[in-house]
Write an enzyme that holds these catalytic residues in place. Structure first.
Site, PDB file in Angstrom:
ATOM      1  N   ASP A 179     -10.428  -3.607  -4.738  1.00 41.32           N
ATOM      2  CA  ASP A 179      -9.380  -2.262  -4.383  1.00 41.32           C
ATOM      3  C   ASP A 179      -9.655  -0.933  -5.082  1.00 41.32           C
ATOM      4  O   ASP A 179      -9.279  -1.125  -6.229  1.00 41.32           O
ATOM      5  CB  ASP A 179      -8.176  -2.969  -3.767  1.00 41.32           C
ATOM      6  CG  ASP A 179      -7.048  -2.287  -3.404  1.00 41.32           C
ATOM      7  OD1 ASP A 179      -7.124  -1.142  -2.580  1.00 41.32           O
ATOM      8  OD2 ASP A 179      -5.959  -2.854  -3.233  1.00 41.32           O
TER       9      ASP A 179
ATOM     10  N   SER B  59       0.335  -1.116  -0.064  1.00 43.35           N
ATOM     11  CA  SER B  59      -0.258  -0.201   0.275  1.00 43.35           C
ATOM     12  C   SER B  59       1.093   1.676   0.260  1.00 43.35           C
ATOM     13  O   SER B  59       1.383   1.746  -0.696  1.00 43.35           O
ATOM     14  CB  SER B  59      -0.858   0.007   0.785  1.00 43.35           C
ATOM     15  OG  SER B  59      -2.063   0.812   1.599  1.00 43.35           O
TER      16      SER B  59
ATOM     17  N   HIS C  43      -8.157  -5.322  -0.438  1.00 43.45           N
ATOM     18  CA  HIS C  43      -7.010  -4.529  -0.002  1.00 43.45           C
ATOM     19  C   HIS C  43      -6.689  -5.454   1.524  1.00 43.45           C
ATOM     20  O   HIS C  43      -7.886  -5.604   2.498  1.00 43.45           O
ATOM     21  CB  HIS C  43      -7.034  -2.906  -0.010  1.00 43.45           C
ATOM     22  CG  HIS C  43      -5.876  -2.058   0.780  1.00 43.45           C
ATOM     23  ND1 HIS C  43      -5.045  -1.655  -0.514  1.00 43.45           N
ATOM     24  CD2 HIS C  43      -5.890  -1.797   1.655  1.00 43.45           C
ATOM     25  CE1 HIS C  43      -4.466  -0.923  -0.463  1.00 43.45           C
ATOM     26  NE2 HIS C  43      -4.396  -0.921   0.681  1.00 43.45           N
TER      27      HIS C  43
END
Length: 354
Positions: free
Chosen positions: A285, A191, A315
C-alpha cells in the site's frame, strides 16, 4: 472498423508489471480478490472525470463477485450475522448527513463508534465500506455509526473535516438515543476516513468536546508528500497507486498551501493529550509509510499507540473479511483494542479530554 474505447484504460505495460509484482508479494486470497476486481474491468481513476471515477467497480464489488463464483451468499447480514442496520441522519456542519447505524446483539447501553469511510474524500460512500463498519460492530460489540461526509470537488477542503467534527458533536449528545453509552465513544475510519478519525480526535480536544476513548485508524493518509518509502515502493500498486492519490488531492484542495494544513499533514499537528490510537496498515500500500510516520508522531507526543502491518495484502483489504484471512485478523485486532478501551478506567477519557 470501430475504434476501441481506450478512454481511461490502464497503461498495458504498467498494468502487467503491477500484476507481476503482486503475484510475487500478495497472499493467494488477496490475488484472487485482485483478479476478481480486474475481471470487472476498472479504469484508471487518475485518467477519469470525477463522475466517471465514482462509477468504477470497487473492491466491495470484487468481494461480491468472488463470493458468487464460490457459490456463497454476498448478503451482508449473512456474512456478519447478528448485526442489524438502520439508516438515519446526523448533523453535519452545513446540514444533515446520511448515516447507517450498525447495532450488534447484546444488552445495552452499548459502546458507540463513529466511522468514516474512505475514497480519497472524492469517491465512494458508506455503502462501499459496509464490510469494515459491519465487521467492526461485530468484533467490538459496539454500535457503529457510519456517516457520509461531504465530498470534493463539490465541497473542497475542509468540508469533510468540518462534517466529521459536527458528526462527533452530534454523537456525544445523541448516543443514548441509539442505545449507546455516552461514556464509551470511539472514532474509526479507513484511508481518507482514517485521517478523519485522528483529525477529529484533535479537533474535539481543541473544541472542548468529550474525548473518544479510542481511535482506530486504518491505512490513514497522515501526510502529503508522495515521496515516502512506500509511495515509491508501491507506486503502481493496486487498487491504490501514487498517481491516484495525487488525483484525489488535486480535487480536494483549493491551493497548494493547504497541503501543509495539519488536518492533512497530520504528523505535524499538535498530537498531545489524545486517546490511545490503533493504526492498521497493509504492506502492499502506498500509504504504509503514512501509518508508520503517524505512529512515530503520536508516540513522540506522549500518546499510547499500537500499529500492525499486515503482509501480503493491499489497500482496501480491511473490509474484505468475507474473502481475506488477513482482513478477519485485522478486524478482530481492531475489535480487541476497542474492547480493551471499553473495559479500561472510565476516568481515562475525562483525563485525556481535560
Amino acid at each position: 472498423m470501430p475504434t476501441p474505447d481506450t478512454h481511461g484504460q490502464p497503461n498495458p505495460l504498467v498494468n502487467a508489471v503491477s500484476n507481476a509484482v503482486a503475484a510475487l508479494r500478495a497472499d493467494d486470497d488477496m490475488l484472487d480478490l485482485a483478479e476478481a476486481h480486474e475481471s470487472l474491468q476498472p479504469k484508471a481513476i487518475e485518467k477519469l472525470s470525477v463522475a466517471e471515477a465514482r462509477q468504477q467497480p470497487t473492491i466491495a464489488d470484487a468481494v461480491r463477485t468472488l463470493l458468487q463464483r464460490e457459490g456463497r451468499s454476498a448478503a451482508p447480514e449473512l456474512l456478519v450475522p447478528g448485526v442489524r442496520t438502520t439508516d438515519i441522519q446526523v448533523d453535519g456542519a452545513a446540514g444533515p448527513l446520511p448515516a447507517t447505524v450498525y447495532t450488534p446483539q447484546g444488552n445495552g447501553p452499548l459502546p458507540v463508534v463513529l466511522y468514516f469511510h474512505g475514497g480519497g474524500w472524492v469517491i465512494a460512500n458508506r455503502h462501499v465500506y459496509d464490510g469494515g463498519a459491519r465487521g467492526l460492530s461485530a468484533q467490538a460489540g459496539a454500535i457503529v455509526v457510519s456517516v457520509d461526509y461531504r465530498q470534493a470537488p463539490e465541497h473542497r477542503f475542509p468540508a469533510a473535516w468540518d462534517d466529521a467534527l459536527a458528526a462527533w458533536r452530534w454523537l456525544t449528545l445523541n448516543a443514548g438515543q441509539l442505545g449507546g453509552d455516552p461514556a464509551r465513544l470511539a472514532l474509526a475510519g479507513e484511508s481518507a476516513g482514517g485521517n478523519l478519525a485522528v483529525a477529529t480526535a484533535v479537533a474535539a480536544r481543541d473544541a472542548g468536546l468529550p474525548a473518544p476513548r479510542h481511535v482506530v485508524s486504518v491505512y490513514p493518509v497522515a501526510q502529503t508528500s508522495l515521496n515516502t518509502e512506500s509511495y515509491i515502493e508501491n507506486a503502481i500498486a493496486k487498487p491504490l497507486n501514487r498517481a491516484m492519490v495525487k488525483w484525489f488531492v488535486d480535487h480536494l484542495v483549493n491551493n497548494e498551501n493547504e497541503l501543509q494544513d495539519t488536518r492533512l499533514q497530520l504528523i505535524d499537528a499538535d498530537l498531545t493529550r489524545l486517546p490511545p490510537v490503533t493504526i492498521i496498515n497493509a504492506r502492499l500500500d502506498p500509504l504504509r509509510s503514512d501509518g508508520a510516520k503517524l505512529e512515530d508522531a503520536l508516540r513522540a507526543a506522549g500518546n499510547a499507540v499500537e500499529r500492525r502491518e499486515y503482509e501480503g495484502v493491499a489497500h482496501e483489504f480491511f473490509g474484505a473479511a468475507a474473502v481475506l484471512h488477513k482482513a478477519r485478523e485485522a478486524q478482530a485486532y481492531a475489535g480487541e483494542r476497542l474492547r480493551q478501551a471499553w473495559a479500561g478506567d472510565a476516568g481515562v477519557a475525562a483525563a485525556v479530554g481535560g
